[in-house]
Structure formats: C-alpha cells, structure tokens
Enzyme design. Structure first.
Site, PDB file in Angstrom:
ATOM      1  CB  THR A  34      -3.422   2.159  -0.544  1.00 29.64           C
ATOM      2  OG1 THR A  34      -2.678   2.193   0.666  1.00 29.64           O
ATOM      3  CG2 THR A  34      -3.195   3.469  -1.300  1.00 29.64           C
ATOM      4  CG  HIS A  84     -16.327   5.160   7.165  1.00 27.67           C
ATOM      5  ND1 HIS A  84     -17.512   5.699   6.689  1.00 27.67           N
ATOM      6  CD2 HIS A  84     -15.344   5.961   6.674  1.00 27.67           C
ATOM      7  CE1 HIS A  84     -17.248   6.751   5.946  1.00 27.67           C
ATOM      8  NE2 HIS A  84     -15.942   6.943   5.925  1.00 27.67           N
ATOM      9  CB  SER A 141      -5.298   6.703   6.983  1.00 26.58           C
ATOM     10  OG  SER A 141      -6.174   6.934   5.895  1.00 26.58           O
ATOM     11  CG  ASP A 165      -1.985 -11.812   7.327  1.00 33.50           C
ATOM     12  OD1 ASP A 165      -2.750 -12.492   8.039  1.00 33.50           O
ATOM     13  OD2 ASP A 165      -2.222 -11.547   6.130  1.00 33.50           O
ATOM     14  CD  GLU A 211     -12.710  13.466   3.976  1.00 33.36           C
ATOM     15  OE1 GLU A 211     -12.367  12.725   4.914  1.00 33.36           O
ATOM     16  OE2 GLU A 211     -12.433  13.236   2.790  1.00 33.36           O
ATOM     17  NE  ARG A 249      -8.150   6.676   9.675  1.00 27.12           N
ATOM     18  CZ  ARG A 249      -8.755   7.074   8.556  1.00 27.12           C
ATOM     19  NH1 ARG A 249      -8.328   8.170   7.936  1.00 27.12           N
ATOM     20  NH2 ARG A 249      -9.770   6.415   8.058  1.00 27.12           N
ATOM     21  N   GLY A 296       0.826  -1.191   0.000  1.00 30.17           N
ATOM     22  CA  GLY A 296       0.000   0.000   0.000  1.00 30.17           C
ATOM     23  C   GLY A 296       0.866   1.249   0.000  1.00 30.17           C
ATOM     24  CG  HIS A 355     -12.808   2.765   7.691  1.00 28.20           C
ATOM     25  ND1 HIS A 355     -12.847   2.342   6.377  1.00 28.20           N
ATOM     26  CD2 HIS A 355     -12.224   3.997   7.666  1.00 28.20           C
ATOM     27  CE1 HIS A 355     -12.305   3.262   5.592  1.00 28.20           C
ATOM     28  NE2 HIS A 355     -11.906   4.268   6.350  1.00 28.20           N
ATOM     29  CB  ALA A 415      -8.201   5.377   0.208  1.00 28.85           C
ATOM     30  CD  GLN A 416     -15.725   5.539  -1.475  1.00 30.56           C
ATOM     31  OE1 GLN A 416     -16.305   6.309  -0.703  1.00 30.56           O
ATOM     32  NE2 GLN A 416     -16.311   4.492  -2.016  1.00 30.56           N
ATOM     33  N   GLY A 417     -11.513   8.690   0.326  1.00 31.09           N
ATOM     34  CA  GLY A 417     -11.106   9.963   0.896  1.00 31.09           C
ATOM     35  C   GLY A 417      -9.768  10.404   0.337  1.00 31.09           C
ATOM     36  NE  ARG A 445     -13.833   9.024   9.020  1.00 32.40           N
ATOM     37  CZ  ARG A 445     -12.992   8.519   8.132  1.00 32.40           C
ATOM     38  NH1 ARG A 445     -12.220   7.492   8.471  1.00 32.40           N
ATOM     39  NH2 ARG A 445     -12.918   9.020   6.913  1.00 32.40           N
ATOM     40  CB  ALA A 447       2.698   2.624   4.732  1.00 30.44           C
TER      41      ALA A 447
END
Length: 511
Positions: free
Chosen positions: A39, A224, A368, A203, A110, A363, A9, A328, A42-44, A268, A11
């Site tokens: 990743t 979420h 993120s 994992d 947001e 968060r 992703g 989420h 992600a819509q945000g 949230r 990161a």
C-alpha cells in the site's frame, strides 16, 4: 471475539480498525513493521464517483469492461456502491487528498476509465499517505501489534480456523483466535521483474492453500506497463499517461495504437503486451515521453517520480525515459464471498490476498486501494454474523497441490531441471508464465516446478519458508494458466514462443 489480522496494508488495517470499533479484541500481525507492504508504494490513487458527470453505474461498467467480462457483477456493484463511504472515511482518518484552490478534490484519469474519477494524495504518494494515516489510527487504539512476525500456517480444527502459527526471531509461536483475516498482499516475487516490495511472497495465499481453502484466478497476474528500465524496480504511475504522456518506439512512433484504438490509455494488459513485443522487436526498451507536460508540472504533480528519475540520471522534462512491464498485481487469490468469507469457517481474506471477483481478468487502474478499503470494512462487519451454510455465489475452482514427494510424471526431456533457487524460479516464471504464454512453455514450467517442490528440504530460515510459499504458488499459477486454454485479459496464449523482454538490471527490490 478475538480477531487476528495478518497484514498491515489498507485492507488489513481497515479491517482491524472496524473490528476494534465494533468491540472485538484485535491483534495485527505483520511480517515487517506496521505500515509496511504494498500500500505505501502505491502511486496511483483511489477511484470513485465524485460529481454529477459520473456515476457508480459508469464506474461499474468500466470495471467490467477492463475485467474482460470475467468480473463478478455483484462484487463490482459492492465496490462502487460502498466506495463513497470508504473514501469519506479515509478523509476523516486524516488522508489529505489533493485539492484545487477552491477546496474541491482534484480528479485524475487513468487507462480504461471513461471519466476523471481518481483522487491522489501528495501527487504520486497516495499509498504512503493512506498507510501512514491508517497505521496512526491503529496505534491510537488498544489493538495488539505483533511486528517482524512471519506467518507459517493456519491452525484449523473441525473445519474452522483456530489461530495461526508464526516464526518470530527464529522461534515458532502460536496465537489462538476466533477468526483470522488474511491481508498479506499478492505474490509479485514469483517473477524476476516486479514492482512489489521485498517480502511479498504470497505467504497468506500459500498458508490458505495448505489449509485447504479454495483459490482461483491465479493465472491472472497483472503486469504494469511502465516500470523504469534502469536500476531497481521503480513504477512510473499510469497517471502520467493519464495526464498526456505517450509511449514511443525508437523512431518516436506511438506504437500502442497498433494494438488498441485507445493507445496509451488502453487496458493495462494490452499496453503491457504491446510494450513487450515492441521492446523485443527493436532490441531495447520503449520510451515514455512526458516532455509535453513541462518541468514544473511534472515536479508538482509527480514529485516522487520526478525525484527518482533524476536520481537515475534522467531529466524526463526534456527527454523520454525507458520503461518496461513488470509483475504488479494479482487478480486471483483466496476465494471469498462478498463479505470476505473463505471456504474455511472463521477465515476471511481481503485485499490482494483475496479473489473477491472485482477484477476479473484485468484490474481497472486505481480500483485496488478502493477494494482493500471496501472489503476490509465488510469483512469486519461480518465477523459476528453467523457463518452461512450456503454461499451467495459458488466458488469457481480449487487448486489441490501435489504432495511435495510426488515427482512430475509427464516430463518429456532428457535433462533434469536446473538446481532450484529463488532466482531460477523467478526467471522461469518470467519467461514461461509471464506476459506471453505457450502451451509447451507452461507445461515445461509446471513440470520443472513440481520437480523442484519434490526436491526441497524442510525449511529452517524465513527465506526458505518464503521459497516454499513461492514454489507452491508457482505450481498453482502454472497449473491454472495451463488449464485456461483461451486468451483473456492478463492471461495471453500464443502459438509460438516469444522472447520475454529484459531490462538493464535484475529487478528484485523496490526503491
């Protein structure tokens, strides 16, 4: 040195690119294909500071407030200070963030943000754009890529990581390394209802736990507020509410104001609990009303959501759509310092796998992706640095799992628990370790999980290995939630059991 990055992703790929550009030999290992993971869904967008009206200090203040005063101020300062460089880097790597007619970045707002400071790509396809750009950048290097490889365990000797053990096509393989960066995402599939794609089963965190690494804040799972309550899990971005959409009950009343003066733009955790309570009270999902935005704006600003809602039989330009909370994002994880270092020498953790201290108990929206980019780059920069003998900040806690042979000794009931299955575990976590938690429910969940762990057989298949990881993380999560007696952020204790909200169909996959 040879560096293994587990995960692909934002990161992991950021860490891999920076490590390779610094001259390290890099191998990227991914459970699926390069670019898979959370990743891409992600819509945000990516929060940052983009104009004179805003400031890094204000972004930090909003992050600390959303985190219910449990965020680490030093980590938050790193996030907002390094953020501008990481966003510029994403642009340089080919991420086409949305812009206005004059070429300026379009900024959205947001929940819990005091300013419009979030950039998006493709309207609601930010994650997909970032994932594609970073995967393409990695492919242009000579980085080794190992796909369809499941992380079994870390190889640790003399207190230092020496590599990893993998399962590939049913065969175990060992990869040696001088350093390992874990970027395997969170653990959304602990719960019956989740936005996480299939395969996000904790994992990396489980492997770190087995190796003896410190973890903390696992009790803080963010739910979420708005997932389409019809068919498989599909997230309806918080940005929709940022643009003016409202949450209403069956009579059309905006009920979230009963819980917080900011209504739909409250943190949230507040919005999710308000939705859960209202759904149970009225016996049906609450509704998200975006009709005031109009068909043209919805299709242009949120093309993915527009397409999927129509495929599910809703015309959200003319009718409110049913929504429900779902697991989420995990705010806790493997404890790290400000450079991604864990308590095991040579082992780093970044992204949702890590507990950096940025998110605290809740968060802030769109932090993120920024966190993944910022701390992925910092971990790569720290690879060649001497491993510190002292910590810049203390690690707050460490969970020590009971041996799988140890049965629960405090079960206060006559019947044995139901037979273990992943679905049974997910239902238990949703009902007892979910949005609204009781002391009795948490104790019962922990005892059941420990009984299940004591009775499982040696795993043979990939799915069985995933189940063991989920059981281990479920035990750690329930134990952490039981130990934290005060409600804060996403961890909310109630005196009496409250029915968990349901949805029309089990959410065990992501569109």
């Amino acid at each position: 040195m040879h560096v293994i990055v587990v995960g692909a992703g934002i990161a992991g790929l950021t860490a891999a690119l920076h490590a390779r550009e610094s001259g390290h030999a890099v191998t990227v290992v991914t459970k699926g294909r390069l670019g898979d993971g959370s990743t891409r869904y992600a819509q945000g967008g990516v929060a940052g500071v983009y104009g004179a009206a805003d400031s890094a200090a204000q972004h930090a203040a909003d992050t600390l407030v959303a985190g219910a005063d449990l965020s680490d101020p030093a980590a938050v300062d790193v996030l907002v200070t390094d953020g501008a460089a990481r966003i510029a880097e994403l642009i340089a790597r080919g991420v086409a963030f949305d812009r206005d007619a004059d070429g300026a970045l379009l900024l959205g707002r947001e929940a819990a943000h005091s300013h419009a400071r979030i950039v998006h790509a493709g309207g609601d396809a930010t994650g997909a754009a970032i994932s594609q750009a970073l995967a393409d950048a990695v492919r242009r290097t000579d980085t080794a890529i190992v796909e369809d490889a499941f992380l079994l365990d870390l190889l640790v000797a003399d207190g230092a990581v020496r590599g990893i053990r993998l399962l590939i096509d049913g065969v175990q393989r060992q990869l040696d390394a001088d350093a390992v960066v874990l970027a395997t995402g969170g653990a959304g599939h602990l719960y019956a209802h989740t936005t996480n794609p299939v395969g996000i089963t904790g994992d990396g965190i489980a492997a770190a736990l087995r190796a003896g690494a410190a973890v903390s804040d696992l009790e803080f799972m963010q739910f979420h507020p708005t997932v389409l309550a019809a068919g498989p899990a599909f997230l309806v971005s918080e940005a929709v509410r940022g643009e003016g959409a409202t949450l209403i009950d069956g009579t059309g009343r905006r009920f979230v104001f009963d819980s917080h003066p900011d209504g739909e733009l409250a943190p949230r955790d507040v919005v999710s609990r308000a939705i859960a309570r209202q759904a149970v009270a009225q016996g049906s999902p609450v509704l998200l009303d975006a009709t005031m935005l109009g068909a043209e704006e919805l299709a242009q600003r949120f093309p993915t959501i527009d397409r999927v809602t129509r495929e599910r039989g809703f015309d959200w330009a003319f009718e409110p759509i049913p929504v429900t909370p779902a697991a989420h994002y995990l705010m806790g994880g493997i404890d790290t310092d400000l450079d991604g270092r864990t308590t095991i020498r040579g082992l780093f953790a970044v992204g949702e796998t890590a507990r950096t201290g940025v998110h605290g108990a809740n968060r802030l929206a769109s932090n993120s992706l920024l966190e993944g980019a910022v701390f992925g780059a910092r971990a790569a920069a720290a690879l060649a640095a001497p491993w510190p003998t002292t910590r810049s900040r203390p690690f707050r806690s460490q969970f020590t799992p009971l041996p799988t042979s140890a049965r629960s000794s405090n079960r206060d009931r006559n019947a044995e628990p139901a037979e273990f299955s992943r679905a049974a575990l997910q239902r238990l976590m949703w009902e007892q370790v979910g949005l609204l938690r009781t002391d009795a429910g948490l104790a019962d969940a922990l005892a059941t999980i420990r009984d299940w762990r004591a009775g499982v057989s040696e795993p043979r298949t990939l799915a069985e290995h995933e189940d063991l990881n989920l059981l281990l993380l479920a035990e750690a999560t329930a134990a952490a939630a039981l130990a934290r007696t005060a409600s804060v952020g996403a961890h909310f204790r109630v005196a009496e059991p409250v029915e968990a909200p349901g949805v029309e169909a089990p959410i065990l996959e992501t569109v």
